[in-house]
Scaffold this active site. Structure first.
Site, PDB file in Angstrom:
ATOM      1  N   ASP A 130       0.804  -1.229   0.000  1.00 31.53           N
ATOM      2  CA  ASP A 130       0.000   0.000   0.000  1.00 31.53           C
ATOM      3  C   ASP A 130       0.832   1.271   0.000  1.00 31.53           C
ATOM      4  O   ASP A 130       0.495   2.247   0.658  1.00 31.53           O
ATOM      5  CB  ASP A 130      -0.948   0.022   1.211  1.00 31.53           C
ATOM      6  CG  ASP A 130      -1.757  -1.242   1.312  1.00 31.53           C
ATOM      7  OD1 ASP A 130      -2.301  -1.633   0.280  1.00 31.53           O
ATOM      8  OD2 ASP A 130      -1.813  -1.841   2.391  1.00 31.53           O
TER       9      ASP A 130
ATOM     10  N   LYS B 171       2.275   1.845  -5.225  1.00 33.67           N
ATOM     11  CA  LYS B 171       2.867   1.217  -6.420  1.00 33.67           C
ATOM     12  C   LYS B 171       1.965   1.429  -7.625  1.00 33.67           C
ATOM     13  O   LYS B 171       2.421   1.649  -8.721  1.00 33.67           O
ATOM     14  CB  LYS B 171       2.925  -0.323  -6.259  1.00 33.67           C
ATOM     15  CG  LYS B 171       4.058  -0.887  -5.508  1.00 33.67           C
ATOM     16  CD  LYS B 171       4.013  -2.416  -5.553  1.00 33.67           C
ATOM     17  CE  LYS B 171       2.805  -3.073  -4.931  1.00 33.67           C
ATOM     18  NZ  LYS B 171       2.600  -2.888  -3.522  1.00 33.67           N
ATOM     19  N   GLY B 172       0.644   1.306  -7.377  1.00 38.99           N
ATOM     20  CA  GLY B 172      -0.334   1.395  -8.463  1.00 38.99           C
ATOM     21  C   GLY B 172      -0.143   2.660  -9.274  1.00 38.99           C
ATOM     22  O   GLY B 172      -0.127   2.620 -10.497  1.00 38.99           O
TER      23      GLY B 172
ATOM     24  N   ALA C 192      -4.124  -8.570  -3.172  1.00 39.41           N
ATOM     25  CA  ALA C 192      -3.661  -7.244  -3.545  1.00 39.41           C
ATOM     26  C   ALA C 192      -4.866  -6.347  -3.846  1.00 39.41           C
ATOM     27  O   ALA C 192      -5.954  -6.842  -4.127  1.00 39.41           O
ATOM     28  CB  ALA C 192      -2.768  -7.327  -4.768  1.00 39.41           C
ATOM     29  N   GLY C 193      -4.666  -5.076  -3.784  1.00 38.03           N
ATOM     30  CA  GLY C 193      -5.740  -4.155  -4.127  1.00 38.03           C
ATOM     31  C   GLY C 193      -5.114  -2.955  -4.784  1.00 38.03           C
ATOM     32  O   GLY C 193      -4.175  -2.369  -4.281  1.00 38.03           O
ATOM     33  N   HIS C 194      -5.634  -2.624  -5.931  1.00 31.55           N
ATOM     34  CA  HIS C 194      -4.966  -1.680  -6.778  1.00 31.55           C
ATOM     35  C   HIS C 194      -6.039  -0.730  -7.292  1.00 31.55           C
ATOM     36  O   HIS C 194      -6.907  -1.151  -8.043  1.00 31.55           O
ATOM     37  CB  HIS C 194      -4.444  -2.530  -7.932  1.00 31.55           C
ATOM     38  CG  HIS C 194      -3.188  -2.067  -8.475  1.00 31.55           C
ATOM     39  ND1 HIS C 194      -2.079  -2.851  -8.546  1.00 31.55           N
ATOM     40  CD2 HIS C 194      -2.880  -0.872  -8.988  1.00 31.55           C
ATOM     41  CE1 HIS C 194      -1.127  -2.155  -9.092  1.00 31.55           C
ATOM     42  NE2 HIS C 194      -1.576  -0.966  -9.360  1.00 31.55           N
TER      43      HIS C 194
ATOM     44  N   ARG D  39       3.172 -29.994  -2.864  1.00 31.20           N
ATOM     45  CA  ARG D  39       3.107 -30.715  -4.141  1.00 31.20           C
ATOM     46  C   ARG D  39       1.748 -31.326  -4.443  1.00 31.20           C
ATOM     47  O   ARG D  39       1.653 -32.428  -4.966  1.00 31.20           O
ATOM     48  CB  ARG D  39       4.226 -31.763  -4.200  1.00 31.20           C
ATOM     49  CG  ARG D  39       5.582 -31.093  -4.268  1.00 31.20           C
ATOM     50  CD  ARG D  39       6.699 -32.011  -3.981  1.00 31.20           C
ATOM     51  NE  ARG D  39       6.674 -32.488  -2.611  1.00 31.20           N
ATOM     52  CZ  ARG D  39       7.680 -33.101  -2.016  1.00 31.20           C
ATOM     53  NH1 ARG D  39       8.782 -33.344  -2.681  1.00 31.20           N
ATOM     54  NH2 ARG D  39       7.596 -33.496  -0.767  1.00 31.20           N
TER      55      ARG D  39
ATOM     56  N   GLN E  11       1.916  -6.526  -2.807  1.00 34.07           N
ATOM     57  CA  GLN E  11       2.287  -6.497  -1.386  1.00 34.07           C
ATOM     58  C   GLN E  11       3.619  -5.761  -1.192  1.00 34.07           C
ATOM     59  O   GLN E  11       3.871  -4.823  -1.928  1.00 34.07           O
ATOM     60  CB  GLN E  11       2.354  -7.912  -0.799  1.00 34.07           C
ATOM     61  CG  GLN E  11       0.983  -8.527  -0.523  1.00 34.07           C
ATOM     62  CD  GLN E  11       0.353  -9.142  -1.752  1.00 34.07           C
ATOM     63  OE1 GLN E  11       0.993  -9.856  -2.503  1.00 34.07           O
ATOM     64  NE2 GLN E  11      -0.909  -8.869  -1.963  1.00 34.07           N
TER      65      GLN E  11
ATOM     66  N   ARG F 229      -5.636   1.170   7.937  1.00 36.32           N
ATOM     67  CA  ARG F 229      -4.216   0.785   7.995  1.00 36.32           C
ATOM     68  C   ARG F 229      -3.600   1.428   9.222  1.00 36.32           C
ATOM     69  O   ARG F 229      -3.851   2.609   9.486  1.00 36.32           O
ATOM     70  CB  ARG F 229      -3.490   1.272   6.745  1.00 36.32           C
ATOM     71  CG  ARG F 229      -4.023   0.634   5.492  1.00 36.32           C
ATOM     72  CD  ARG F 229      -3.316   1.168   4.254  1.00 36.32           C
ATOM     73  NE  ARG F 229      -3.939   0.611   3.061  1.00 36.32           N
ATOM     74  CZ  ARG F 229      -4.141   1.285   1.928  1.00 36.32           C
ATOM     75  NH1 ARG F 229      -3.735   2.534   1.823  1.00 36.32           N
ATOM     76  NH2 ARG F 229      -4.720   0.700   0.907  1.00 36.32           N
TER      77      ARG F 229
ATOM     78  N   VAL G 266       3.799  13.520  -5.216  1.00 32.81           N
ATOM     79  CA  VAL G 266       3.202  14.542  -4.348  1.00 32.81           C
ATOM     80  C   VAL G 266       1.692  14.664  -4.545  1.00 32.81           C
ATOM     81  O   VAL G 266       1.098  15.705  -4.258  1.00 32.81           O
ATOM     82  CB  VAL G 266       3.875  15.926  -4.550  1.00 32.81           C
ATOM     83  CG1 VAL G 266       5.289  15.929  -3.996  1.00 32.81           C
ATOM     84  CG2 VAL G 266       3.882  16.324  -6.025  1.00 32.81           C
TER      85      VAL G 266
HETATM   86  P1  IMP Z   1      -2.750 -12.811   3.077  1.00 30.69           P
HETATM   87  O1  IMP Z   1      -1.840 -12.348   2.004  1.00 30.69           O
HETATM   88  O2  IMP Z   1      -4.212 -12.607   2.737  1.00 30.69           O
HETATM   89  O3  IMP Z   1      -2.449 -14.218   3.505  1.00 30.69           O
HETATM   90  O4  IMP Z   1      -2.503 -11.894   4.370  1.00 30.69           O
HETATM   91  C1  IMP Z   1      -1.301 -11.950   5.112  1.00 30.69           C
HETATM   92  C2  IMP Z   1      -0.900 -10.564   5.597  1.00 30.69           C
HETATM   93  O5  IMP Z   1      -0.526  -9.769   4.478  1.00 30.69           O
HETATM   94  C3  IMP Z   1      -2.011  -9.796   6.300  1.00 30.69           C
HETATM   95  O6  IMP Z   1      -1.426  -9.008   7.314  1.00 30.69           O
HETATM   96  C4  IMP Z   1      -2.560  -8.892   5.210  1.00 30.69           C
HETATM   97  O7  IMP Z   1      -3.152  -7.718   5.736  1.00 30.69           O
HETATM   98  C5  IMP Z   1      -1.290  -8.570   4.459  1.00 30.69           C
HETATM   99  N1  IMP Z   1      -1.539  -8.234   3.052  1.00 30.69           N
HETATM  100  C6  IMP Z   1      -1.819  -9.078   2.036  1.00 30.69           C
HETATM  101  N2  IMP Z   1      -1.964  -8.412   0.886  1.00 30.69           N
HETATM  102  C7  IMP Z   1      -1.754  -7.116   1.156  1.00 30.69           C
HETATM  103  C8  IMP Z   1      -1.728  -5.929   0.341  1.00 30.69           C
HETATM  104  O8  IMP Z   1      -1.920  -5.937  -0.880  1.00 30.69           O
HETATM  105  N3  IMP Z   1      -1.458  -4.769   0.997  1.00 30.69           N
HETATM  106  C9  IMP Z   1      -1.211  -4.740   2.325  1.00 30.69           C
HETATM  107  N4  IMP Z   1      -1.211  -5.808   3.112  1.00 30.69           N
HETATM  108  C10 IMP Z   1      -1.484  -7.000   2.538  1.00 30.69           C
HETATM  109 MG    MG Z   2      -2.750  -2.171  -2.242  1.00 26.71          MG
END
Ligand code: IMP
Ligand code: MG
Length: 496
Positions: free
Chosen positions: A21, A24-25, A47-49, A152, A253, A365, A486
């Site tokens: 977060d 990057k997006g 991920a969230g973008h 596996r 991430q 966050r 900025v």
């Molecule tokens: P998981 O990836 O869903 O297994 O989550 C494991 C940890 O990674 C947790 O603390 C999530 O909040 C964090 N996490 C996973 N993906 C993201 C992301 O894209 N941004 C921020 N934190 C993430």
């Molecule tokens: Mg994100």
């Protein structure tokens, strides 16, 4: 846009040097016009973008954000390292198409690991079972899907097109899981199954928990049909393009969430460093000409659980975030300022100012000051080129603190030959959670710049107080700041 700062680089990667977060997006979006191919290699729908396209806001989780440039001929690739949820991909494609975009140049690796209903189910059940010890995952099935790969017993995207193989592998994959799933409260299992992302109860079976027939039917039927034209061996594409086309690797991430380098066990289950990203698209990190590590500054954030030495308000903030959401926080704390003397409230104000709520889960966050001991760790693997983002969020801050080192404040810690005692000072340390949680930050304080920075065009336009901190970070860590963001718009990017 002028991309001369990239020189004659052909393969460029953007990764995050923190807990995700970092924006990057936006940087990917800034660099996409330069690229011919944009590829993802790690993570999945965790991920969230956030992408703005044609005046609308989309949040993509699985698709590379370059999908919105499909009409310009940009190729978007989902690499073999990705944990791929077909249902999620189809949903996202539907949204993309309904917004008038095409997906003709999307390619999905036949070696991507499938995320299946059992993975989402197990991910969410273990979150419930662990209670306050939970990692706080995004509940998208990521951990269990990667665990199967190492165990596996994965199914791959390519298996969608072979009904018999798929059915056989699914049976083997579920053998042990069913035994485990039967130990959970049946109602809870049913409830999780009823989420649309798991298949909306269609797969739930009171006895065998998951109805394998129905899964096989849908995955090798409707899902396979909708995805067939995109699936191929993307490693071949990458290797033939190497050195000829402009390739942009899109990280997901962040370094501190990497299974290999992050704050274990509070991490995700893929390696989000440049190493994991390159491997996840079928390349080697030595094929990458330039790697940019994105760093939110001069504050940083984390979603989910785990140690966070510089967190504003410490554990009180962690607890506060666990029970808050954006609406409640905006309503209750709308008037708080970024100079509030109470660190918890100061953190809340920065979160509101920076709109720091998870794009995937909506969770607040956690917020803290920039931590150089952790930055020094990520530079070791991701290299020294960094991009600072969200600097404008602190425009009204009187005082900026930067964590330059840690003082260990826990019980004596034994690592084989080494003993670590309370009071010891560290410039950097491998960020495992059990150690990090006892590290107290040592800060250096800087005066704020107290003026808007949104319109800066060149490095020289940035206020001198801000530049002083940037240059301090460079001297302290060896990082080289290549770009400064900025504001959210493409134009609000200063190249150095
Ligand atoms: P998981 O990836 O869903 O297994 O989550 C494991 C940890 O990674 C947790 O603390 C999530 O909040 C964090 N996490 C996973 N993906 C993201 C992301 O894209 N941004 C921020 N934190 C993430
Ligand atoms: Mg994100």
């Amino acid at each position: 846009m002028n991309y001369s700062f990239l020189g004659d680089a052909k393969t460029v990667a953007v990764v995050c040097n923190q807990w995700g977060d970092t924006g990057k997006g936006k940087i990917i979006d800034f660099l996409t016009p330069w690229a011919d191919i944009v590829a993802r290699g790690t993570g999945g729908a965790n991920a969230g973008h956030t992408v703005c396209y044609g005046g609308k806001v989309f949040v993509s989780h699985l698709l590379p954000s370059s999908i919105f440039h499909d009409r310009d001929g940009k190729m978007s690739i989902i690499g073999s390292g990705v944990a791929f949820d077909p249902r999620q991909c189809i949903d996202e494609l539907r949204i993309v198409h309904s917004g008038g975009c095409t997906s003709d140049h999307l390619r999905i690796s036949r070696h991507s690991k499938l995320v299946l209903p059992q993975h989402i189910l197990l991910d969410q059940l273990s979150g419930v079972q662990s209670g306050s010890d939970a990692i706080g995952t995004t509940g998208r099935g990521i951990g269990p899907a990667y665990a199967d790969y190492y165990n596996r017993c994965s199914l791959f995207v390519g298996d969608l097109f072979h009904r018999d193989t798929f059915a056989k592998k699914l049976r083997l994959n579920l053998e042990e899981k069913i035994v485990r799933l039967r130990t959970y409260d049946r109602l809870l299992v049913k409830q999780i199954c009823s989420q649309p992302r798991v298949g909306g109860e269609a797969y739930f079976h009171p006895e065998s928990i998951l109805d394998q027939e129905t899964i096989v039917e849908e995955y090798t039927g409707s899902f396979a049909n909708q995805l067939r034209d995109y699936v191929t061996d993307t490693r071949e594409i990458m290797h033939s393009a190497l050195g000829k086309k402009r390739i942009l690797l899109e990280g997901a991430q962040g370094y501190l969430l990497s299974i290999d380098y992050g704050s274990y066990p509070y991490v995700t289950s893929s390696d989000c460093s440049i190493e994991g990203l390159a491997k996840g698209v079928g390349l080697s990190a030595r094929n990458v000409d330039r790697t940019f590590g994105v760093v939110k500054a001069f504050y940083m954030t984390r979603v989910g659980k785990g140690a966070f030495p510089t967190e504003f308000g410490g554990s009180a903030s962690d607890e506060h975030c666990a029970r808050m959401n954006r609406e409640k926080e905006t309503e209750q704390y709308g008037g708080v300022t970024v100079n509030d003397p109470d660190p918890l409230r100061q953190g809340i104000a920065i979160r509101l100012q920076g709109d720091e709520y998870g794009a995937t889960t909506g969770r607040p966050r956690r917020v803290g000051w920039l931590d150089l001991p952790l930055l020094r760790q990520s530079l070791r693997v991701n290299g020294n080129d960094i991009i600072l983002t969200k600097l404008d969020v602190l425009d009204e801050c009187d005082e900026i603190q930067i964590c330059t080192a840690y003082r260990y404040a826990g019980e004596q810690f034994f690592f084989g030959r080494d003993t670590i005692k309370s009071g010891e000072i560290f410039q950097t340390v491998f960020p495992e959670n059990s150690f990090l949680k006892s590290c107290e930050p040592i800060y250096q304080s800087f005066p704020g710049w107290l003026c808007p920075t949104n319109n800066a065009q060149t490095y020289g336009d940035l206020p001198s107080n801000m530049r002083a901190i940037i240059e301090f970070i460079e001297r302290e860590t060896g990082a080289v700041v290549r770009m400064v963001s900025v504001g959210p718009d493409r134009e609000q990017t200063v190249i150095r």
